[in-house]
Design a protein around this motif. Structure first.
Motif, PDB file in Angstrom:
ATOM      1  N   ARG A   7      -5.069   3.127  -8.336  1.00 42.18           N
ATOM      2  CA  ARG A   7      -4.277   2.113  -7.625  1.00 42.18           C
ATOM      3  C   ARG A   7      -4.901   1.651  -6.322  1.00 42.18           C
ATOM      4  O   ARG A   7      -4.436   0.671  -5.744  1.00 42.18           O
ATOM      5  CB  ARG A   7      -2.873   2.668  -7.319  1.00 42.18           C
ATOM      6  N   HIS A  70      -6.565  -2.968  -2.797  1.00 41.79           N
ATOM      7  CA  HIS A  70      -6.167  -3.034  -4.205  1.00 41.79           C
ATOM      8  C   HIS A  70      -7.440  -3.082  -5.047  1.00 41.79           C
ATOM      9  O   HIS A  70      -8.360  -3.839  -4.743  1.00 41.79           O
ATOM     10  CB  HIS A  70      -5.313  -4.277  -4.445  1.00 41.79           C
ATOM     11  N   SER A 102       3.345  -2.786   0.566  1.00 43.04           N
ATOM     12  CA  SER A 102       2.733  -1.892  -0.425  1.00 43.04           C
ATOM     13  C   SER A 102       3.317  -0.488  -0.418  1.00 43.04           C
ATOM     14  O   SER A 102       2.832   0.387  -1.138  1.00 43.04           O
ATOM     15  CB  SER A 102       1.224  -1.805  -0.174  1.00 43.04           C
ATOM     16  N   ARG A 103       4.332  -0.263   0.373  1.00 46.37           N
ATOM     17  CA  ARG A 103       4.899   1.085   0.489  1.00 46.37           C
ATOM     18  C   ARG A 103       5.707   1.461  -0.748  1.00 46.37           C
ATOM     19  O   ARG A 103       6.194   0.619  -1.474  1.00 46.37           O
ATOM     20  CB  ARG A 103       5.788   1.175   1.732  1.00 46.37           C
ATOM     21  N   ARG A 104       5.841   2.762  -0.935  1.00 46.48           N
ATOM     22  CA  ARG A 104       6.656   3.358  -1.999  1.00 46.48           C
ATOM     23  C   ARG A 104       6.143   3.010  -3.402  1.00 46.48           C
ATOM     24  O   ARG A 104       6.908   2.919  -4.343  1.00 46.48           O
ATOM     25  CB  ARG A 104       8.127   3.010  -1.827  1.00 46.48           C
ATOM     26  N   ALA A 105       4.821   2.831  -3.504  1.00 48.01           N
ATOM     27  CA  ALA A 105       4.205   2.531  -4.797  1.00 48.01           C
ATOM     28  C   ALA A 105       3.163   3.577  -5.169  1.00 48.01           C
ATOM     29  O   ALA A 105       2.426   3.388  -6.127  1.00 48.01           O
ATOM     30  CB  ALA A 105       3.575   1.132  -4.759  1.00 48.01           C
ATOM     31  N   GLY A 106       3.060   4.655  -4.382  1.00 52.21           N
ATOM     32  CA  GLY A 106       2.113   5.715  -4.677  1.00 52.21           C
ATOM     33  C   GLY A 106       0.721   5.498  -4.108  1.00 52.21           C
ATOM     34  O   GLY A 106      -0.157   6.348  -4.294  1.00 52.21           O
ATOM     35  N   VAL A 107       0.501   4.384  -3.407  1.00 57.26           N
ATOM     36  CA  VAL A 107      -0.842   4.114  -2.900  1.00 57.26           C
ATOM     37  C   VAL A 107      -1.213   5.050  -1.747  1.00 57.26           C
ATOM     38  O   VAL A 107      -2.374   5.440  -1.617  1.00 57.26           O
ATOM     39  CB  VAL A 107      -1.031   2.633  -2.499  1.00 57.26           C
ATOM     40  N   GLU A 110      -2.244   8.417  -3.277  1.00 57.40           N
ATOM     41  CA  GLU A 110      -3.551   8.340  -3.925  1.00 57.40           C
ATOM     42  C   GLU A 110      -4.667   8.213  -2.892  1.00 57.40           C
ATOM     43  O   GLU A 110      -5.726   8.836  -3.029  1.00 57.40           O
ATOM     44  CB  GLU A 110      -3.610   7.163  -4.900  1.00 57.40           C
TER      45      GLU A 110
END
Length: 175
Positions: A7, A70, A102-107, A110
């Motif tokens: 990601r 990204h 972009s928060r709370r998407a696992g980035v 990772e």
């Protein structure tokens, strides 16, 4: 240096990244306070001045900063870095900023995995520390989810925005 995940891609920061980061401070007025950044530092000019110069010797550097991008679009989604590196003690601090959209998407998780893996594997660092304010619950959840152990509270640890603030300390060791 590029570190590639599913990601996110961690790549060296570019001068134009400072504009997107500065916009993140405008979009989230709490961001600077949560990171311990003074209001006069929440701008692209100051942020650009913090970017490392190319060619610095890895084993002499006190910090390594990366843009979090990204993997497909290359769009900047944050920054992450190792700070306060102590080579004799093989330890460093970790700082991370994920832009509001972009928060709370696992980035964040990772990006931390990529950076810690590189720091402990390639650089030979042993201890990676993360400090955050007691009121920064999202960072505490991210630290827990990323395998950091909470070690305690440093009372009145730093002077930020005209007041002393506590810091919660987390650390991650290999294995």
């Amino acid at each position: 240096m590029r570190l590639v995940g599913e990601r996110v891609v961690l790549r060296p920061e570019r001068p134009e990244d400072a504009d997107a980061l500065a916009q993140g401070f405008a979009d989230d007025p709490t961001l600077g306070a949560m990171l311990g950044i003074e209001p006069d530092q929440e701008n692209a000019e100051w942020l650009r001045s913090t970017f490392a110069e190319e060619g610095d010797n890895d084993k002499e550097r006190k910090a390594h900063w990366f843009a979090i991008a990204h993997p497909d679009s290359g769009e900047l989604i944050g920054e992450i870095g190792l700070v306060g590196i102590s080579w004799p003690n093989r330890r460093a601090g970790l700082s991370i900023l994920v832009l509001p959209g972009s928060r709370r998407a696992g980035v964040g998780r990772e990006a931390i995995e990529l950076l810690v893996g590189w720091a402990q594997g390639e650089l030979g660092l042993h201890r990676i520390e993360l400090r955050t304010l007691p009121e920064n619950a999202p960072m505490q959840r991210l630290a827990d989810a990323s395998g950091f152990m909470r070690e305690g509270v440093l009372r009145d640890y730093s002077f930020e925005r005209g007041r002393f603030v506590d810091n919660i300390v987390y650390a991650r060791l290999p294995g």
